[in-house]
Design a protein around this motif. Structure first.
Motif, PDB file in Angstrom:
ATOM      1  N   GLY A  79       0.979  -1.846  -0.260  1.00 61.21           N
ATOM      2  CA  GLY A  79      -0.048   0.005  -0.088  1.00 61.21           C
ATOM      3  C   GLY A  79       0.996   1.174  -0.231  1.00 61.21           C
ATOM      4  O   GLY A  79       0.296   2.068  -1.196  1.00 61.21           O
ATOM      5  N   ILE A  80       2.389   1.557   0.763  1.00 61.73           N
ATOM      6  CA  ILE A  80       2.657   2.625   0.763  1.00 61.73           C
ATOM      7  C   ILE A  80       3.551   2.807  -0.463  1.00 61.73           C
ATOM      8  O   ILE A  80       3.669   3.648  -1.081  1.00 61.73           O
ATOM      9  CB  ILE A  80       3.837   2.137   2.213  1.00 61.73           C
ATOM     10  CG1 ILE A  80       3.127   2.459   3.244  1.00 61.73           C
ATOM     11  CG2 ILE A  80       4.782   3.316   2.137  1.00 61.73           C
ATOM     12  CD1 ILE A  80       3.549   2.344   4.432  1.00 61.73           C
ATOM     13  N   LEU A  81       4.240   1.882  -1.137  1.00 62.71           N
ATOM     14  CA  LEU A  81       4.827   2.067  -2.104  1.00 62.71           C
ATOM     15  C   LEU A  81       4.019   2.017  -3.090  1.00 62.71           C
ATOM     16  O   LEU A  81       3.778   3.173  -4.078  1.00 62.71           O
ATOM     17  CB  LEU A  81       5.417   0.705  -2.531  1.00 62.71           C
ATOM     18  CG  LEU A  81       6.116   0.601  -3.960  1.00 62.71           C
ATOM     19  CD1 LEU A  81       7.709   1.653  -3.588  1.00 62.71           C
ATOM     20  CD2 LEU A  81       7.003  -0.516  -3.917  1.00 62.71           C
ATOM     21  N   LYS A  82       2.433   1.302  -3.567  1.00 63.25           N
ATOM     22  CA  LYS A  82       1.714   1.593  -4.714  1.00 63.25           C
ATOM     23  C   LYS A  82       0.844   3.355  -4.229  1.00 63.25           C
ATOM     24  O   LYS A  82       1.143   3.916  -5.163  1.00 63.25           O
ATOM     25  CB  LYS A  82       0.035   1.213  -4.493  1.00 63.25           C
ATOM     26  CG  LYS A  82      -0.334   1.111  -5.304  1.00 63.25           C
ATOM     27  CD  LYS A  82      -1.795   0.152  -5.234  1.00 63.25           C
ATOM     28  CE  LYS A  82      -2.213  -0.150  -6.618  1.00 63.25           C
ATOM     29  NZ  LYS A  82      -3.642  -1.124  -5.892  1.00 63.25           N
ATOM     30  N   SER A  83       0.896   3.974  -2.851  1.00 63.47           N
ATOM     31  CA  SER A  83       0.717   5.689  -2.935  1.00 63.47           C
ATOM     32  C   SER A  83       2.084   6.366  -3.836  1.00 63.47           C
ATOM     33  O   SER A  83       1.665   7.569  -3.831  1.00 63.47           O
ATOM     34  CB  SER A  83       0.222   5.471  -1.249  1.00 63.47           C
ATOM     35  OG  SER A  83      -0.133   7.022  -1.340  1.00 63.47           O
ATOM     36  N   LEU A  84       2.864   5.641  -2.742  1.00 59.96           N
ATOM     37  CA  LEU A  84       4.081   6.676  -3.173  1.00 59.96           C
ATOM     38  C   LEU A  84       4.236   6.788  -4.983  1.00 59.96           C
ATOM     39  O   LEU A  84       4.361   7.849  -5.775  1.00 59.96           O
ATOM     40  CB  LEU A  84       5.324   6.379  -2.778  1.00 59.96           C
ATOM     41  CG  LEU A  84       5.652   5.868  -1.446  1.00 59.96           C
ATOM     42  CD1 LEU A  84       6.455   5.265  -1.093  1.00 59.96           C
ATOM     43  CD2 LEU A  84       6.057   7.617  -0.640  1.00 59.96           C
ATOM     44  N   ARG A  85       3.676   5.574  -5.483  1.00 65.80           N
ATOM     45  CA  ARG A  85       3.353   5.488  -6.866  1.00 65.80           C
ATOM     46  C   ARG A  85       2.901   6.800  -7.601  1.00 65.80           C
ATOM     47  O   ARG A  85       3.117   7.761  -8.335  1.00 65.80           O
ATOM     48  CB  ARG A  85       3.926   3.790  -7.484  1.00 65.80           C
ATOM     49  CG  ARG A  85       3.664   4.225  -9.069  1.00 65.80           C
ATOM     50  CD  ARG A  85       3.425   2.240  -9.327  1.00 65.80           C
ATOM     51  NE  ARG A  85       3.325   1.840 -10.818  1.00 65.80           N
ATOM     52  CZ  ARG A  85       4.200   2.040 -11.762  1.00 65.80           C
ATOM     53  NH1 ARG A  85       5.578   2.635 -11.693  1.00 65.80           N
ATOM     54  NH2 ARG A  85       3.363   1.983 -12.412  1.00 65.80           N
ATOM     55  N   GLU A  86       1.723   6.260  -7.423  1.00 68.30           N
ATOM     56  CA  GLU A  86       0.568   7.659  -7.370  1.00 68.30           C
ATOM     57  C   GLU A  86       0.923   8.994  -8.057  1.00 68.30           C
ATOM     58  O   GLU A  86       0.676   9.679  -7.895  1.00 68.30           O
ATOM     59  CB  GLU A  86      -0.046   7.190  -6.723  1.00 68.30           C
ATOM     60  CG  GLU A  86      -1.410   5.644  -7.407  1.00 68.30           C
ATOM     61  CD  GLU A  86      -2.397   5.030  -6.242  1.00 68.30           C
ATOM     62  OE1 GLU A  86      -2.334   6.208  -5.231  1.00 68.30           O
ATOM     63  OE2 GLU A  86      -2.782   4.423  -6.050  1.00 68.30           O
ATOM     64  N   THR A  87       1.690   9.079  -5.794  1.00 67.77           N
ATOM     65  CA  THR A  87       2.322  10.718  -6.003  1.00 67.77           C
ATOM     66  C   THR A  87       2.431  11.102  -6.827  1.00 67.77           C
ATOM     67  O   THR A  87       2.702  11.993  -7.506  1.00 67.77           O
ATOM     68  CB  THR A  87       2.551  10.903  -4.978  1.00 67.77           C
ATOM     69  OG1 THR A  87       1.409  10.491  -3.202  1.00 67.77           O
ATOM     70  CG2 THR A  87       2.981  12.535  -4.431  1.00 67.77           C
TER      71      THR A  87
END
Length: 146
Positions: free
Chosen positions: A5-13
Motif C-alpha cells: 500500500g505504501i509503495l503504491k501510494s508513493l507511485r501514484e503521487t
C-alpha cells in the motif's frame, strides 16, 4: 513486483507530479512544487525500498511525462477530471482527500459489515474496507444502490 500500500501510494503521487512537471511551465511555482514533490517521493522510495524500486519509479515517471507531452502536442492537456479518473486508485485517493465526515463508501460499509457485527465497540475495527473509497469503487453498481 507486487506493490504494498505504501509503495503504491508513493507511485501514484510520483506519477501525478511527473504529469504536473510536463503540464506546468518550467520555473513556475507549480513546476517547482512538483519537482520538489518528485524528489522527495523518489528519495522516500529509495530509502524504504532501495535503488531498484527508485529507478523503476523514475522510469515510470518518464513514461508518464512522455504520455502527457504527446497528449499536449495533440492539443489535449490533461484536465483535473482526467487526472482523478485515470485509475480507480487515483479516484480513491481524491475521494479520500475530501474533507468530509462520511461518504457513500461509509454507508455501504456499515450496511454490509456493521449491521451484522456483534462487537460492542467499533474503535478496534480492522476491516480493510472501513474508510476505504477504493473498496467502495470496486463494488458492483447494483450492490451500492441496494
Amino acid at each position: 513486483m507486487k506493490e504494498n500500500g505504501i509503495l503504491k501510494s508513493l507511485r501514484e503521487t510520483y506519477l501525478r507530479v511527473a504529469a504536473d512537471l510536463e503540464l506546468f511551465p518550467e520555473g513556475s511555482e507549480e513546476y517547482r512544487r512538483a519537482e520538489l514533490a518528485a524528489m522527495n517521493t523518489s528519495r522516500t522510495v529509495f530509502e524504504l525500498y532501495g535503488a531498484t524500486a527508485a529507478e523503476d519509479l523514475r522510469a515510470a515517471g518518464l513514461q508518464e511525462r512522455s504520455r502527457v507531452a504527446e497528449r499536449m502536442r495533440r492539443g489535449h492537456a490533461a484536465t483535473d477530471f482526467e487526472k482523478i479518473t485515470a485509475s480507480p486508485e487515483a479516484l480513491a485517493a481524491f475521494l479520500s482527500s475530501l474533507p468530509v465526515l462520511s461518504g457513500p463508501w461509509d454507508e455501504a460499509f456499515h450496511r454490509r459489515y456493521c449491521d451484522a457485527c456483534s462487537a460492542e465497540e467499533c474503535g478496534g475495527c480492522e476491516n480493510r474496507a472501513l474508510n476505504n473509497p477504493l473498496w467502495w469503487l470496486s463494488l458492483a453498481a447494483e450492490e451500492v444502490e441496494a
